[in-house]
Design an enzyme around this catalytic site. Sequence first.
Site, mmCIF file in Angstrom:
data_model
loop_
_atom_site.group_PDB
_atom_site.id
_atom_site.type_symbol
_atom_site.label_atom_id
_atom_site.label_comp_id
_atom_site.label_asym_id
_atom_site.label_seq_id
_atom_site.Cartn_x
_atom_site.Cartn_y
_atom_site.Cartn_z
ATOM 1 N N LYS A 284 53.933 -4.704 -30.687
ATOM 2 C CA LYS A 284 54.458 -4.890 -29.339
ATOM 3 C C LYS A 284 53.726 -6.044 -28.671
ATOM 4 O O LYS A 284 52.497 -6.116 -28.687
ATOM 5 C CB LYS A 284 54.269 -3.595 -28.535
ATOM 6 C CG LYS A 284 55.155 -3.466 -27.319
ATOM 7 C CD LYS A 284 55.067 -2.065 -26.726
ATOM 8 C CE LYS A 284 55.993 -1.928 -25.533
ATOM 9 N NZ LYS A 284 55.955 -0.573 -24.950
ATOM 10 N N GLU A 370 61.749 15.998 -22.605
ATOM 11 C CA GLU A 370 61.840 16.594 -21.282
ATOM 12 C C GLU A 370 62.157 18.083 -21.333
ATOM 13 O O GLU A 370 61.604 18.872 -20.544
ATOM 14 C CB GLU A 370 62.898 15.858 -20.455
ATOM 15 C CG GLU A 370 62.563 14.411 -20.140
ATOM 16 C CD GLU A 370 63.037 13.433 -21.200
ATOM 17 O OE1 GLU A 370 62.882 12.223 -20.999
ATOM 18 O OE2 GLU A 370 63.564 13.893 -22.252
ATOM 19 N N ARG A 398 67.781 15.614 -17.971
ATOM 20 C CA ARG A 398 67.847 15.956 -19.382
ATOM 21 C C ARG A 398 67.304 17.364 -19.661
ATOM 22 O O ARG A 398 67.430 17.863 -20.771
ATOM 23 C CB ARG A 398 67.074 14.920 -20.196
ATOM 24 C CG ARG A 398 67.423 13.484 -19.842
ATOM 25 C CD ARG A 398 66.771 12.491 -20.754
ATOM 26 N NE ARG A 398 67.552 12.330 -21.968
ATOM 27 C CZ ARG A 398 67.216 11.525 -22.975
ATOM 28 N NH1 ARG A 398 66.103 10.826 -22.910
ATOM 29 N NH2 ARG A 398 67.976 11.415 -24.038
#
Length: 621
Positions: A284, A370, A398
Site C-alpha cells: 500500500k 459489523e 449491515r
Amino acid sequence: MIFNTAQYPTLSLIKTAKEIRYLNMEMLIILCGELRQYLLNTVSHSSGHLASGLGVIELTVALHYVYNTPFDYLIWDVGHQAYPHKILTGRRDLISTIRQRNGLHAFPCRDESEYDVLTVGHSSTSISAGIGLAITEKYKSEGRHIVCVIGDGAITSGMAFEAMNHAGDIKPDIFVILNDNEMSISKNVGALNNRLAQILSGKTYSRIRESSKKVLTGIPRIKGLFKRTEEYLKSITASGVLFEELGFNYIGPIDGHNLLNLISTLNNMRKLKGPQLLHVITKKGKGYAPAEEDPITWHAVPKFDPISGIFPKKLENIPTYSKIFGNWLCEIASQDPKLIAITPAMSEGSGMVNFSHKYPKQYFDVAIAEQHAVTFASGIAIGGYKPVVAIYSTFLQRAYDQVIHDIAIQKLPVLFAIDRGGIVGADGQTHQGAFDIAFLRCIPHMVIMTPSDENECRQMLYTGYKYNKGPSAVRYPRGHGCGIPLTPLKRIPLGKGVIKRKGKKIAILNFGPLLVEAVHVAEILNTTLIDMRFVKPLDEELIFKLAMNYEVLVTLEEGCIKGGAGSGVNEFIMIKKLKIPVLNIGLPDEFIPQGNQDEIRRDYKLDSYGIQFQINEWLKT
C-alpha cells in the site's frame, strides 16, 4: 488540473482500456510509472484516496491488458483502490474532480462508466455479485470472464466467506484476486512463489489436475505420488488451504508489482474453469515513500505538497466528534474496568487509537464484520460487562437484524456510538448517514439521542452508558464540534428537551447538529427554538404544550424525513388529535450525492438561509 501530455507521453495514448492492449511490455512498464506519478500529482491537488491506488498500479494495468474490459467484467471491492482503473477507462482528464460536487464518484459507479460493473462503497460485495454475473454468463454463453478484486481487509467480512462457500458448492467460472497489502515478500521467497504460481497456473499442471482421476485410475501408487506432490506444492503456500477447502483453486502468493509475472499468471488463469483465487502481494502506497511508511495516514488525504509529503496545518483547534468520543472512552475506562469498546475495523476513523493503546484489554477490533460486532456485544452484555459499539451510520445498516434480534429483543444494555450520522460529504451516496434515525426509531426498547454540540455528545454517551434497561444510541456527525466548553459528565434526564429560545407563533424542534443553523433562523423569524435531544423517547409533554401555545411546529433534522424524528412528532400529534400544522425539514426521499458538507447543506436547504426559505415558502401555501 489540466492533463500534461508532455509529462505523461505514454499515459496520453490511453483514452480507454482498449489502447493498453496495443502496448508492448516495455511500454507497459513505462505506463505504470507514469500512472503512479499522475495519481500522486492529481490526488495531491484534489484530495482523496491515495495509498490504496498506488498499491495496485501494476495489477490494474495487467488486468486491463489481459482481459477484454468492458466486455469482461472487472469488479473492484470497496473501491478505494479504483482511481487507476478510472484513469485508464476514459476518465483520465476528470480524475482531479473525484469526490467533489458534480465530479467523479469516490468509488466505482455504474452510472459513471460502462467499465464500472458494480456500484460500491461498502466492502465485501464483489464475490457475491461476481457469482451472480457468472451464473448469468453460464446461461448466455457469451464467453465473458468475471474477475473480482478484493482486499485482505474486505475478505475478513462474513459476506465474502458466505459467497466463497456458495461458489465452492455451485462451481461457477469466477476469478477472485486477493489483493494482500499487509504482508511483505523477501526476494528469495518472492522468486520461489512467483515461479510456483506460474507452475500451478500453467496448462500442464491444470491438465494433469483436471484429468488425474481418469488417467491415474487403477494406478494407486502413481496416483498417491501425484497427490502427495500436489499437496507438497500447496503446502509451500499454506495460506491457500482455507480457500482450497472452500472449493477454490488457490494460486500464489505472487508479487503484485512484478508486471510481467502478473500478466503471465493472469493469462494462464484466464483459461481455467471453476472458482479460481489468485493471492497477490502488494504494498500500500507503493512508489511514494511517505505513503509506504504510513499507509493508514495516507489512505485518504487532503490536498498536500507531493514533494515534501507534508499536509497543510489544520487551523481548526476544535476537536472532532470522533476525538470527543475517543477521549470520553478513555475517561470512562479510567473509572470502570467493565467498559468494553468494540469497532468493526474503524479504529482510526472512530477516534479509538489512543484508547486502544491505553486500554488494550478493553478494546476489540473485530475486522470488517459489523454483524459479528453487534452480536459479540450482546455476549459481552450478557456476561455482565458494558459494551460500547463504535460504528459508522451506514455500516450499522449491515447489522440491522443483529440490533433487533440479538440486542433489542433481549433488552441488553449496549451503547451504540454512531459516527457519521447525517451528511458525510465527499464519499457520496454510499456513505451519507441519512437513514439511522428512521431504521432505529421503530425498534422497541431503543433509546436514541441526537447531540447538537460536542459537550452534549459527551453527556449523552455517559447517559447511554449508564442506561441499563435496554440498548441506546448516540448519533453524532462527521467533523468538528462547535467550540462549546466541556463540562463534567452528568446523566441527562431521559426524553427531555431543552428550550433554547422563546419566540412567537412558530416553534422549531431541532434534532441534532443543525441547531447552530436553527439559532440564526429563530433570531430572524422570532421563533421559539427547542433542542429536542431525544428522538426516542420523545418529550411528549413538551410537544403537547408547544402544540397548545403555538400556531406552527417545524421539525429539523439532518436525516431522511420519511420515518425520521419529525415523523415521530407527526405520529404523536395525530394520536393526540392535536390541531396544529407541522413542517418536517430534513433530507428528501433520494440518495444524497457527493460534495462537501457545506455544499450539500446549501443544496438541500439545510443551512440557515435554506431553513428560513423553506419555512417562509411553506407558510405561504
